[in-house]
Design an enzyme around this catalytic site. Sequence first.
Site, PDB file in Angstrom:
ATOM      1  N   GLY A  24       0.735  -1.221  -0.075  1.00  0.00           N
ATOM      2  CA  GLY A  24       0.083   0.012   0.005  1.00  0.00           C
ATOM      3  C   GLY A  24       0.702   1.267  -0.034  1.00  0.00           C
ATOM      4  O   GLY A  24       1.153   1.885  -1.016  1.00  0.00           O
ATOM      5  N   THR A  25       1.109   1.574   1.037  1.00  0.00           N
ATOM      6  CA  THR A  25       2.742   2.415   1.404  1.00  0.00           C
ATOM      7  C   THR A  25       2.781   3.830   1.075  1.00  0.00           C
ATOM      8  O   THR A  25       2.313   4.489  -0.056  1.00  0.00           O
ATOM      9  CB  THR A  25       3.668   1.625   0.887  1.00  0.00           C
ATOM     10  OG1 THR A  25       3.526   0.295   1.110  1.00  0.00           O
ATOM     11  CG2 THR A  25       5.025   2.234   1.122  1.00  0.00           C
TER      12      THR A  25
END
Length: 279
Positions: A24-25
């Site tokens: 995701g990040t």
Amino acid sequence: MDSAFTASSSAVGEAPTSGEHRMGTTIVGVCYNGGVILGADSRTSTGTIRFLLDLHVLWDVLALPWVDSAWGTGNSVADLGMYVANRASDKITSLTDNVYVCRSGSAADTQVISDYVRYFLHQHTIQLGQPATVKVAANLIRLLAYQNKNMLQAGMIVGGWDKYEGGQIFSVPLGGTILKQSFAIGGSGSSYLYALLDHEWRDGMSQEEAEKFVVKAVSLAMARDGASGGVVRTVTINADGVTKNFYPGNKLPLWHEELEPHNSLLDILAGGSPDPMVQ
């Protein structure tokens, strides 16, 4: 209703990476006057859950007339979205004592790349009798990412300090390109940060200014990006060594109409508002 949603191994087989942990990040790397600071959020999501739908059963449940000409007589695969698998993961990984990497993309892919590079750098250090440079570490990651670009989903930022060139940041996005930059961003949350970094970035920041800048950038992305969240971790690398910092969610700046963090729903209700979503 349950019979309409039947899990199918064949459906999952159509997408080998389905169910895979993805970062995701939001990841950020910044050079400052004396070293580098890496920052990242901590939310890890699990890939799309896929189910095989028996359309006949679904139509019976919904009490709708069946139309073969429109829908055919077979089954269909439905994607039911993603969920948070780990809300406190550490996305900043040590490669050597003086080089770290921020990971985005597939957690499995980035972890195995980091493990291989850490092993190669250890052998390299033994042979040379001195620590590997940041450039060598970044190029090893670039080599693995490029040679396996059709099989990997890995976007990484390499940051570190060495006695030859000081603090350095290298970006290795999807596909295995390598770019040396004064600052780099990556991950799904990075699309919300370009204007902020273009407006507020400046060369020659102090360590304190760079730390605040990184935390500000990551917290903004966490507010905007549903795949980024949790806490903020930073790693500072300079001639004095490595310093790690941790910023829990209740210590981060609030953006726009974000609600203040509470320990539980009971804390919100105790505030006197009859509506838990209204402060």
